[in-house]
Design a protein around this motif. Structure first.
Motif, short mmCIF file in Angstrom:
data_model
loop_
_atom_site.label_atom_id
_atom_site.label_comp_id
_atom_site.label_asym_id
_atom_site.label_seq_id
_atom_site.Cartn_x
_atom_site.Cartn_y
_atom_site.Cartn_z
N MET A 1 0.83 -1.20 0.00
CA MET A 1 0.00 0.00 0.00
C MET A 1 0.86 1.25 0.00
O MET A 1 0.60 2.22 -0.71
CB MET A 1 -0.93 -0.02 1.22
N ARG A 2 1.94 1.23 0.80
CA ARG A 2 2.82 2.38 0.89
C ARG A 2 3.46 2.67 -0.47
O ARG A 2 3.60 3.81 -0.89
CB ARG A 2 3.90 2.13 1.94
N ASN A 3 3.87 1.59 -1.19
CA ASN A 3 4.47 1.76 -2.51
C ASN A 3 3.48 2.37 -3.50
O ASN A 3 3.84 3.23 -4.32
CB ASN A 3 4.98 0.43 -3.05
N LYS A 4 2.22 1.93 -3.43
CA LYS A 4 1.20 2.48 -4.31
C LYS A 4 1.00 3.96 -4.07
O LYS A 4 0.92 4.76 -5.01
CB LYS A 4 -0.13 1.73 -4.12
N LEU A 5 0.92 4.35 -2.83
CA LEU A 5 0.73 5.76 -2.50
C LEU A 5 1.90 6.60 -2.99
O LEU A 5 1.71 7.72 -3.48
CB LEU A 5 0.53 5.93 -0.99
N ALA A 6 3.09 6.05 -2.89
CA ALA A 6 4.27 6.77 -3.37
C ALA A 6 4.23 6.93 -4.89
O ALA A 6 4.59 7.98 -5.42
CB ALA A 6 5.54 6.02 -2.96
N ARG A 7 3.75 5.89 -5.58
CA ARG A 7 3.65 5.98 -7.04
C ARG A 7 2.59 6.98 -7.45
O ARG A 7 2.78 7.74 -8.41
CB ARG A 7 3.35 4.60 -7.62
N PHE A 8 1.45 6.99 -6.76
CA PHE A 8 0.40 7.97 -7.07
C PHE A 8 0.92 9.39 -6.88
O PHE A 8 0.64 10.29 -7.69
CB PHE A 8 -0.81 7.74 -6.19
N ALA A 9 1.67 9.59 -5.82
CA ALA A 9 2.23 10.92 -5.55
C ALA A 9 3.22 11.31 -6.65
O ALA A 9 3.27 12.48 -7.06
CB ALA A 9 2.92 10.92 -4.19
N ASP A 10 3.97 10.34 -7.12
CA ASP A 10 4.94 10.59 -8.19
C ASP A 10 4.23 11.02 -9.47
O ASP A 10 4.67 11.96 -10.16
CB ASP A 10 5.75 9.32 -8.44
N LEU A 11 3.11 10.36 -9.82
CA LEU A 11 2.39 10.68 -11.04
C LEU A 11 1.86 12.11 -11.02
O LEU A 11 1.77 12.76 -12.06
CB LEU A 11 1.22 9.72 -11.24
#
Length: 218
Positions: free
Chosen positions: A1-11
């Motif tokens: 979940m933490r990785n997904k949130l980081a990727r969303f923030a990156d986008l």
């Protein structure tokens, strides 16, 4: 979940991704060349692009064309977006939307080619209208594509593939070619050695890859 949130923030901060919340999204229909790519090169879409293997791979091979990967799953788009950025591919972009809404983001005759690469086959009868080659989708592609623009489909799912061939009979096409075993035909040349992550897995499992291409007419 933490990785997904980081990727969303990156986008949210990547210049090569358009998604909800970015002001340019509301203006982009009919203006991809002028506002996003800032050139007049022809546009190719990869629908259900996942990690964007075709979007990035084709963009790398054809610098004289523009490529847009379309998918709703941002955690997957992240990988293609990052790869394009790291390689400095100015002709590659990504659009994070539901493909059912795609006609809200492309005008008539704005697109030269469409690739559909290993989409969810939606095998249940009640999901037929959600298949990306149902007539309601093909009608949108027909409007977006320039006259005689290429439509490509690549899938491991024979039932979905045969459904697509049946649906295409309702539309004017030319130069239709298809195969149930891509890797045994000359049509493999269309793919320039590109494979999606799903495709690699399916080939390892011994599955055949179905492929068709045709020019979709008005």
């Amino acid at each position: 979940m933490r990785n997904k949130l980081a990727r969303f923030a990156d986008l949210k901060v990547r210049q090569n991704v358009l998604e909800a919340g970015k002001p340019l999204l509301a203006e982009i229909k009919g203006n991809w060349n002028s506002l996003f790519f800032k050139n007049d090169k022809p546009i190719t879409l990869e629908l259900a692009c996942g990690r964007g293997e075709y979007t990035v791979g084709l963009g790398r091979r054809f610098p004289d064309r523009n490529f847009i990967g379309v998918d709703i799953k941002g955690a997957r788009l992240f990988f293609g977006s990052r790869e394009a950025d790291e390689e400095g591919l100015q002709n590659v972009g990504f659009l994070r939307i539901k493909i059912s809404d795609i006609d809200q983001f492309f005008s008539e005759d704005e697109v030269d080619q469409i690739w559909i690469t290993f989409p969810d086959p939606r095998p249940r009868d009640r999901d037929e209208k959600r298949r990306l080659t149902h007539p309601r989708f093909l009608e949108m592609y027909q409007r977006m594509l320039k006259e005689g623009g290429w439509l490509h489909l690549k899938t491991d799912d024979r039932q979905f593939f045969d459904f697509t061939r049946e649906m295409l009979q309702q539309f004017p096409t030319k130069d239709l070619e298809w195969t149930h075993d891509l890797y045994s035909t000359h049509l493999l040349d269309d793919h320039f050695g590109l494979q999606t992550a799903y495709e690699k897995r399916y080939l390892e499992e011994g599955r055949k890859i179905n492929y068709l291409r045709c020019r979709l007419l008005k």
